[in-house]
Motif scaffolding. Structure first.
Motif, PDB file in Angstrom:
ATOM      1  N   LYS A   1      18.943  42.529   7.480  1.00 44.09           N
ATOM      2  CA  LYS A   1      19.808  42.615   8.230  1.00 44.09           C
ATOM      3  C   LYS A   1      20.926  42.725   7.270  1.00 44.09           C
TER       4      LYS A   1
ATOM      5  N   SER B   1      24.300  37.995  22.844  1.00 42.35           N
ATOM      6  CA  SER B   1      24.841  38.689  21.735  1.00 42.35           C
ATOM      7  C   SER B   1      25.855  39.509  21.975  1.00 42.35           C
TER       8      SER B   1
ATOM      9  N   LEU C   1      19.287  45.575  12.942  1.00 41.93           N
ATOM     10  CA  LEU C   1      18.490  44.724  13.954  1.00 41.93           C
ATOM     11  C   LEU C   1      17.516  45.117  13.455  1.00 41.93           C
TER      12      LEU C   1
ATOM     13  N   ASP D   1      26.497  37.051  15.893  1.00 42.39           N
ATOM     14  CA  ASP D   1      25.628  37.264  17.166  1.00 42.39           C
ATOM     15  C   ASP D   1      25.176  38.569  16.997  1.00 42.39           C
ATOM     16  N   TYR D   2      26.416  39.528  15.832  1.00 41.96           N
ATOM     17  CA  TYR D   2      25.729  41.049  16.722  1.00 41.96           C
ATOM     18  C   TYR D   2      24.359  41.497  15.789  1.00 41.96           C
TER      19      TYR D   2
ATOM     20  N   LYS E   1      23.759  49.980  14.356  1.00 47.17           N
ATOM     21  CA  LYS E   1      23.624  48.847  14.900  1.00 47.17           C
ATOM     22  C   LYS E   1      22.077  48.461  14.881  1.00 47.17           C
TER      23      LYS E   1
ATOM     24  N   CYS F   1      22.495  39.119  15.502  1.00 45.06           N
ATOM     25  CA  CYS F   1      20.908  38.637  15.900  1.00 45.06           C
ATOM     26  C   CYS F   1      20.997  37.239  15.570  1.00 45.06           C
ATOM     27  N   SER F   2      20.730  36.424  14.494  1.00 44.17           N
ATOM     28  CA  SER F   2      20.490  35.438  14.017  1.00 44.17           C
ATOM     29  C   SER F   2      21.405  34.065  14.425  1.00 44.17           C
ATOM     30  N   GLU F   3      21.083  33.201  13.385  1.00 42.05           N
ATOM     31  CA  GLU F   3      21.817  31.296  14.056  1.00 42.05           C
ATOM     32  C   GLU F   3      23.067  31.752  12.478  1.00 42.05           C
TER      33      GLU F   3
ATOM     34  N   ASP G   1      21.291  36.808  27.688  1.00 41.53           N
ATOM     35  CA  ASP G   1      19.999  37.085  28.201  1.00 41.53           C
ATOM     36  C   ASP G   1      19.425  35.682  29.587  1.00 41.53           C
TER      37      ASP G   1
ATOM     38  N   GLU H   1      29.434  42.220  25.261  1.00 40.79           N
ATOM     39  CA  GLU H   1      28.330  41.400  24.167  1.00 40.79           C
ATOM     40  C   GLU H   1      27.674  41.341  25.982  1.00 40.79           C
TER      41      GLU H   1
ATOM     42  N   SER I   1      21.425  33.278  26.205  1.00 41.18           N
ATOM     43  CA  SER I   1      21.743  33.207  24.814  1.00 41.18           C
ATOM     44  C   SER I   1      22.656  35.059  24.322  1.00 41.18           C
TER      45      SER I   1
END
Length: 218
Positions: A158, A71, A150, A186-187, A146, A189-191, A65, A62, A69
């Motif tokens: 995506k 990812s 993204l 997470d992979y 990936k 990068c979305s809610e 940031d 993982e 957060s």
């Protein structure tokens, strides 16, 4: 030897026989370590010199940031290796965290000993070195895939890009993915809520069907 089947099924040890395994592991400085679920294996900023091979359980790689957060970069299951890129590069600190997603056993192998032929000129050594080069190439392709997912503008795009790739890898329109909903979010990068809602719309539109992590492309 315990886990010999898992070790020999790893990409790193392709072409190595069971008879060679014990002497090979000694030559490569193999060390085995157990981790409990949630335990940190590596932290961002660590300098690593070993390549890890998952014997049992799962690990997550993982990136976090400044604001916390997280990812998900990758999940590794039994026979998967990790840390090969940084292990080969040597003194460069890593910029990701590695933790146990479940109770796991990890076999650590010296990257330096894989790259440098030993004084005994072990017959398997060249095979392992070649396998490491191939594994690095495969990791590059996985990261490129990936980036492609993204690069899509919407969650739907995506998802369809990722599911299409998984279908091609499995050779079937029906397959399992290695992530639960939060991990998939997470992979990509979305809610999670937005991703789950889009999955529901794709199902209602007759584009996909799914149950938990089992998917069918219609």
């Amino acid at each position: 030897m315990e886990y010999s089947e898992i070790i020999l099924s790893s990409r790193l040890f392709k072409g190595v026989s069971e008879d060679e395994l014990s002497s090979m592991l000694a030559c490569l400085g193999a060390k085995r370590k157990k981790y409990c679920k949630g335990e940190r294996i590596y932290s961002s900023g660590d300098v690593i010199s070993a390549i890890g091979l998952v014997l049992c359980g799962r690990i997550h790689i993982e990136s976090a940031d400044h604001w916390g957060s997280v990812s998900l970069i990758a999940e590794c299951a039994p026979s998967d290796i990790f840390g090969e890129v940084c292990g080969v590069m040597g003194e460069m600190p890593i910029d990701f965290d590695v933790s146990a997603a479940a109770d796991c056993d990890i076999l650590f192998l010296s990257a330096g000993k894989i790259l440098c032929s030993c004084s005994s000129a072990c017959p398997f050594h060249m095979r392992v070195t070649e396998n490491l080069a191939a594994a690095l190439g495969e990791k590059t392709l996985a990261l490129a895939a990936k980036v492609l997912h993204l690069s899509k503008r919407t969650i739907r795009e995506k998802l369809l890009s990722y599911l299409s790739e998984q279908s091609k890898k499995s050779g079937s329109s029906e397959f399992d993915i290695p992530f639960n909903r939060q991990q998939l979010a997470d992979y990509l990068c979305s809610e999670r809520s937005a991703l789950s809602a889009e999955l529901g719309r794709l199902k209602n539109d007759g584009i996909i069907d799914f149950k938990k992590n089992h998917f069918v492309l219609l």
